[in-house]
Scaffold this active site. Structure first.
Site, short mmCIF file in Angstrom:
data_model
loop_
_atom_site.label_atom_id
_atom_site.label_comp_id
_atom_site.label_asym_id
_atom_site.label_seq_id
_atom_site.Cartn_x
_atom_site.Cartn_y
_atom_site.Cartn_z
N GLY A 10 0.83 -1.21 0.00
CA GLY A 10 0.00 0.00 0.00
C GLY A 10 0.87 1.26 0.00
N ASN A 11 2.04 1.15 0.64
CA ASN A 11 2.94 2.30 0.70
C ASN A 11 3.64 2.55 -0.63
OD1 ASN A 11 2.68 3.20 3.49
ND2 ASN A 11 3.51 1.20 4.00
N LYS A 123 -0.38 -2.33 13.49
CA LYS A 123 -0.49 -2.06 12.04
C LYS A 123 -0.61 -0.56 11.79
CE LYS A 123 -1.67 -3.35 7.73
NZ LYS A 123 -0.64 -2.53 7.09
N LYS A 206 -1.59 -7.53 5.03
CA LYS A 206 -1.78 -8.18 3.72
C LYS A 206 -0.69 -9.20 3.41
CE LYS A 206 1.32 -5.81 0.97
NZ LYS A 206 2.10 -5.33 2.10
#
Ligand code: ADP
Ligand code: MG
Length: 314
Positions: A10-11, A123, A206
């Site tokens: 995601g980053n 998280k 994930k």
């Protein structure tokens, strides 16, 4: 055709400090799409993506929405990110020349309500703040915050995945030749009780879900793509160096950061141990080389010797 599970960070889709405009994220996705379209031509492909920056942004927007009496729970926000990122990926990968079909499956991931992770949030979600700002937001929004490198971010509970409800649908779609995007943001966290599913406030990692899916779907290769070219041993110390090929036994002697590299290494080790196959952690920008076995950190089980030394795409 051989089967691959790719976890996209995601980053990497929204870099630290970047404005979260749609255009910025679409540009990143457009850059990775040709590589993914090419992989889809050679492998049965499952794409799992992260959503840390995106789900945190939605959470903050909803908390600040004066028209609501309560914010949305995290499982619902994860579902929103699955739709958005799945849509962008489907469209961009198609535009990049994918010949077959591609679909996003809204996915639920069962977690254990008694998981100790609920007591210790790890998280990272949302954007980075300086220490003062982060502590101010923690006080005003009731958040937990933690340092992510030099910056501070909100942290939420990240229980381990027990089961992916929709994995049989993913299997069926792969059988039809469809490229599948699933378990976005690790899937919406749900508990399962007496056959009933209920959303729960958590964001599963994930990387762990990708490893679980790769195992359940009997994938030949697990690839975890992020924003760094390799796992660094001695990260942040003078002896820091990138790892090439390591066995599970070698890499588990070292501690890796919770909430970032830690889950990737643990997930890669889980897959390598369970299956005797290769898991690779590398940069999204190096996708072809990472899959070909010439870039990234390759993790194999010492107990199993992989059937082949490289995992060339052909
Ligand atoms: P993703 O969105 O891809 O899951 P994460 O931020 O969770 O990205 O994990 C990747 C980040 O982990 C890197 O950008 C780096 O800042 C951090 N990191 C922590 N420890 C290490 C390490 N030992 N080697 C490489 N990167 C590390
Ligand atoms: Mg991560």
């Amino acid at each position: 055709m051989r089967r691959i599970v790719i976890a996209l960070g995601g980053n990497a889709l929204l870099r630290r400090g970047e404005i979260a405009d749609a255009r910025v994220q679409l540009d990143h996705i457009a850059q990775v799409a040709p590589g993914l379209a090419e992989v889809a031509g050679q492998w049965e492909l499952v794409i799992v993506h992260g959503n840390g920056p995106q789900v945190g942004m939605l959470a903050l927007e909803r908390e600040n929405d004066r028209a609501l009496t309560a914010t949305y729970p995290l499982d619902a926000l994860v579902a929103e990110t699955q739709g958005l990122l799945g849509y962008w990926l489907q469209q961009s990968i198609t535009n990049a020349g994918l010949t077959g079909q591609i679909a996003t499956v809204v996915t639920q991931t069962v977690v254990d309500a008694a998981d100790p992770a609920f007591a210790t949030p790890t998280k990272f979600i949302g954007r980075s703040y300086d220490a003062n700002e982060a502590h101010g937001l923690a006080a005003s929004h009731g958040w937990r915050v933690a340092a992510d490198g030099d910056h501070w971010r909100r942290v939420v509970p990240s229980p381990g995945p027990v089961r992916v409800i929709e994995s049989p649908i993913v299997e069926a779609l792969l059988g039809l030749g469809v490229t599948v995007i699933c378990a976005g943001g690790a899937g919406c966290a749900v508990t399962e009780h007496d056959g009933r599913l209920n959303g729960i406030e958590a964001v599963v990692d994930k990387d762990h879900v990708a490893a679980l899916l790769a195992d359940v779907l009997d994938a030949d290769l697990l690839v975890i793509l992020t924003d760094v070219p390799a796992v660094i041993s001695g990260y942040g110390t003078p002896t820091a160096h990138p790892l090439g090929h390591v066995t599970v036994d070698e890499i588990i002697t070292e501690h890796f950061a919770e909430g970032s590299m830690g889950p990737k290494v643990a997930a890669a080790c889980h897959f390598a141990e369970r299956t005797g196959r290769v898991a690779v952690i590398g940069a999204l920008d190096d996708i072809a080389a990472v899959i070909a076995g010439t870039a990234g950190t390759r993790i194999t089980s010492a107990a199993h010797s992989p059937t082949e030394d490289t995992h060339d795409v052909r």
